[in-house]
Design a protein around this motif. Sequence first.
Motif, short mmCIF file in Angstrom:
data_model
loop_
_atom_site.label_atom_id
_atom_site.label_comp_id
_atom_site.label_asym_id
_atom_site.label_seq_id
_atom_site.Cartn_x
_atom_site.Cartn_y
_atom_site.Cartn_z
N SER A 193 6.47 12.79 -2.51
CA SER A 193 5.30 12.94 -3.29
C SER A 193 4.18 11.94 -3.54
CB SER A 193 5.79 13.12 -4.75
OG SER A 193 4.92 13.91 -5.64
N ASP A 194 3.07 12.17 -2.86
CA ASP A 194 2.09 11.30 -2.80
C ASP A 194 1.06 11.47 -4.06
OD1 ASP A 194 -0.45 9.93 -2.38
OD2 ASP A 194 -0.70 10.74 -0.04
N GLU A 195 1.05 10.55 -4.86
CA GLU A 195 0.72 10.79 -6.14
C GLU A 195 -0.59 9.34 -6.43
OE1 GLU A 195 3.36 11.45 -9.20
OE2 GLU A 195 4.55 12.73 -8.14
N VAL A 196 -1.16 8.83 -5.17
CA VAL A 196 -2.00 8.05 -5.41
C VAL A 196 -3.15 7.83 -6.14
CG1 VAL A 196 -1.36 6.95 -3.12
CG2 VAL A 196 -3.41 8.27 -3.23
N TYR A 197 -3.48 9.39 -6.45
CA TYR A 197 -4.73 9.53 -7.45
C TYR A 197 -3.98 10.15 -8.94
CZ TYR A 197 -7.33 9.47 -3.22
OH TYR A 197 -7.96 8.90 -1.87
N GLU A 198 -2.98 9.79 -9.40
CA GLU A 198 -2.11 10.19 -10.49
C GLU A 198 -3.30 10.02 -11.68
OE1 GLU A 198 1.10 7.91 -11.95
OE2 GLU A 198 0.31 6.26 -10.43
N ALA B 36 2.69 5.61 -4.81
CA ALA B 36 1.47 5.25 -5.83
C ALA B 36 0.71 4.04 -5.12
CB ALA B 36 2.00 5.02 -7.20
N SER B 37 -0.56 4.08 -5.61
CA SER B 37 -1.37 2.77 -4.83
C SER B 37 -2.32 2.32 -5.95
CB SER B 37 -2.30 3.49 -4.12
OG SER B 37 -3.27 2.66 -3.51
N PHE B 38 -1.87 0.73 -6.09
CA PHE B 38 -2.98 0.25 -6.99
C PHE B 38 -4.23 0.01 -6.68
CE2 PHE B 38 1.45 -1.91 -8.13
CZ PHE B 38 1.34 -1.34 -9.29
N GLY B 39 -4.52 0.25 -5.31
CA GLY B 39 -5.94 0.01 -4.56
C GLY B 39 -6.79 1.09 -5.19
N LYS B 40 -6.27 2.57 -5.53
CA LYS B 40 -7.06 3.70 -6.20
C LYS B 40 -7.11 3.52 -7.72
CE LYS B 40 -6.51 5.25 -2.14
NZ LYS B 40 -7.57 5.57 -1.17
N THR B 41 -5.95 2.72 -8.34
CA THR B 41 -6.09 2.92 -9.62
C THR B 41 -7.02 1.74 -10.18
OG1 THR B 41 -3.84 3.73 -9.71
CG2 THR B 41 -4.27 2.53 -11.72
N HIS C 17 -5.33 15.91 -4.91
CA HIS C 17 -5.10 16.12 -3.38
C HIS C 17 -6.34 15.52 -2.40
CE1 HIS C 17 -5.41 18.62 0.43
NE2 HIS C 17 -4.14 18.26 0.32
N ASN C 18 -6.16 14.62 -1.85
CA ASN C 18 -7.37 14.33 -0.75
C ASN C 18 -7.06 14.91 0.38
OD1 ASN C 18 -9.00 12.82 0.72
ND2 ASN C 18 -7.79 11.15 1.12
N PRO C 19 -7.97 15.92 1.01
CA PRO C 19 -9.69 15.51 0.82
C PRO C 19 -10.29 16.75 -0.09
CG PRO C 19 -9.22 17.06 2.75
CD PRO C 19 -7.75 16.61 2.23
N SER D 212 0.84 -1.09 -0.06
CA SER D 212 -0.17 -0.15 0.07
C SER D 212 0.91 1.30 0.01
CB SER D 212 -0.86 0.13 1.13
OG SER D 212 -0.27 0.80 2.25
N ALA D 213 -0.06 2.50 -0.26
CA ALA D 213 0.69 3.74 -0.35
C ALA D 213 1.00 3.94 1.19
CB ALA D 213 0.07 4.67 -1.03
N THR D 214 0.27 3.81 1.97
CA THR D 214 0.68 4.09 3.34
C THR D 214 1.55 3.51 3.94
OG1 THR D 214 -1.99 3.84 3.71
CG2 THR D 214 -0.67 3.99 5.55
N GLN D 215 1.79 2.14 3.56
CA GLN D 215 3.24 1.49 4.10
C GLN D 215 4.46 2.41 3.35
OE1 GLN D 215 5.03 -1.81 2.48
NE2 GLN D 215 6.87 -0.86 3.08
N TRP E 150 -7.00 -4.47 -1.36
CA TRP E 150 -5.70 -5.30 -1.61
C TRP E 150 -4.47 -4.74 -0.99
CZ3 TRP E 150 -5.55 -7.07 -7.29
CH2 TRP E 150 -6.53 -7.88 -7.76
N LYS E 151 -4.41 -3.41 -0.42
CA LYS E 151 -3.37 -2.65 -0.04
C LYS E 151 -1.88 -2.84 -0.82
CE LYS E 151 -3.63 -0.42 3.26
NZ LYS E 151 -3.94 1.16 3.24
N MET E 152 -2.07 -2.45 -2.05
CA MET E 152 -0.98 -2.82 -2.77
C MET E 152 -0.39 -1.31 -3.44
SD MET E 152 0.07 -5.99 -3.26
CE MET E 152 0.82 -5.89 -4.94
C1 LIG Z 1 -3.95 11.04 -0.46
C2 LIG Z 1 -3.78 9.59 0.01
N1 LIG Z 1 -2.53 8.91 0.22
C3 LIG Z 1 -2.32 7.72 0.52
C4 LIG Z 1 -3.50 6.89 0.72
C5 LIG Z 1 -3.23 5.33 1.09
O1 LIG Z 1 -3.55 4.65 0.12
P1 LIG Z 1 -3.65 3.13 0.35
O2 LIG Z 1 -4.82 2.68 0.56
O3 LIG Z 1 -2.64 2.44 -0.87
O4 LIG Z 1 -2.55 2.73 1.53
C6 LIG Z 1 -4.78 7.50 0.37
C7 LIG Z 1 -6.01 6.66 0.63
O5 LIG Z 1 -6.95 6.91 0.81
C8 LIG Z 1 -4.89 8.80 0.15
O6 LIG Z 1 -6.31 9.42 0.04
#
Ligand SMILES: Cc1ncc(COP(=O)(O)O)c(C=O)c1O
Length: 380
Positions: free
Chosen positions: A195-200, A226-231, A167-169, A93-96, A237-239
């Motif tokens: 650089s958090d680009e999970v929503y690229e 990056a996050s496969f979860g979002k894509t 950007h979240n939120p 996951s991106a969190t990790q 899956w937390k990947m």
């Molecule tokens: C901005 C941002 N970064 C990171 C994450 C975490 O992504 P992941 O579910 O892959 O850990 C999220 C999930 O909501 C997010 O919104």
Amino acid sequence: MIESKLPHVGTTIFTAIGKLAKAHNAVNLSQGFPNFNADPKLLGLVQDAISEGYNQYAPMQGVYALREVISEKIEKLYGHYYHPESEITITASATQGIFTAISAFITPNDEVIVFKPAYDCYEPAIELCGGVAVAIQLLGKDFRIDWESFKSAINEKTKAVIINTPHNPTGTILSKQDMLRLQAILKDTDIILISDEVYEHLVFDGNTHESAAKFKDLASRSILCASFGKTFHVTGWKMGYCAAPKELMVEFRKVHQYVVFCANHPMQQGIAHYLKNPDHYLSLGRFYQQKRDYFLNALEGSRFKISPCSGTYFQILDYSAITHESDLSFAQRLIKEHKIASIPISVFNLNNQDNKQLRFCFAKTEETLDRAATILCGIR
Ligand SMILES: Cc1ncc(COP(=O)(O)O)c(C=O)c1O
């Protein structure tokens, strides 16, 4: 007596709102996840990998074929080459990835600049390392970065800065000018950019994603997350993965190997195949733009003020024409009295600044969006 390492951390707003939403059987647009399934092709590829026996540890850095296809994707989209062997790591996951990046570089009293409202995993990770999060509030109802404030926040203790685009939120995106400004300010410093680009891939209205990888000097100091979860609509899956220049990645992996050692193996195999077809991620912007437009059209005539988001699957609604109550209390009342759940933005703001804004996730089926919009239109 146990001394908490995170004395200020309690239950997250997602847990609190989610619990309330469940208790009141509310339409839940609070947490950011799709309520529809992923592409059966991807599910099949992972099931195949399980059947074929990819059920033991993957390599620590991740499956090579997956790193290779990620390297190609980044080069094609952003024009920067990351060597699959030494510059890309698959994460759980991106969190990790973000946690590992922060742990690898932040030492006690280091300052890390974060922009508020901020995704909630950055600050606890900084604190756990003994670092200090220096928060800068985004400005106005369109959440602009005040680059002058950023520049004056930098000092000899500044070790890193975290950006998040899209950007979240807030659903805003950083422009090319923003990134050039950031690059100019960081030049001649040793500051690391996370650089958090999970929503690229979730960028709308003809805009393009301005990855840090597109800017030479930024790329040289950045860890892309990056996050496969979002894509791929598989948040459970937390990947994910991180990409960074070799000298940063060496340090990143030193931590990664002791945090998880490696990410889930059959999913890496499945994603490696699935990612070979660029349509699977290039079509995502169109897909979510359609959802955003569907939701916003259905909200026509409501009393919420709407400024369409430019990216992510979150839409902010301004309720200042409806009531003066705080966003937290309004969000709770919406659940209890109207059976619709959202996230109040103040919880992510500096000093919990309350701009009368709620965040709604539109990664939902049209049926759910219809139900939500009918409720929201009825709130006068
Ligand atoms: C901005 C941002 N970064 C990171 C994450 C975490 O992504 P992941 O579910 O892959 O850990 C999220 C999930 O909501 C997010 O919104």
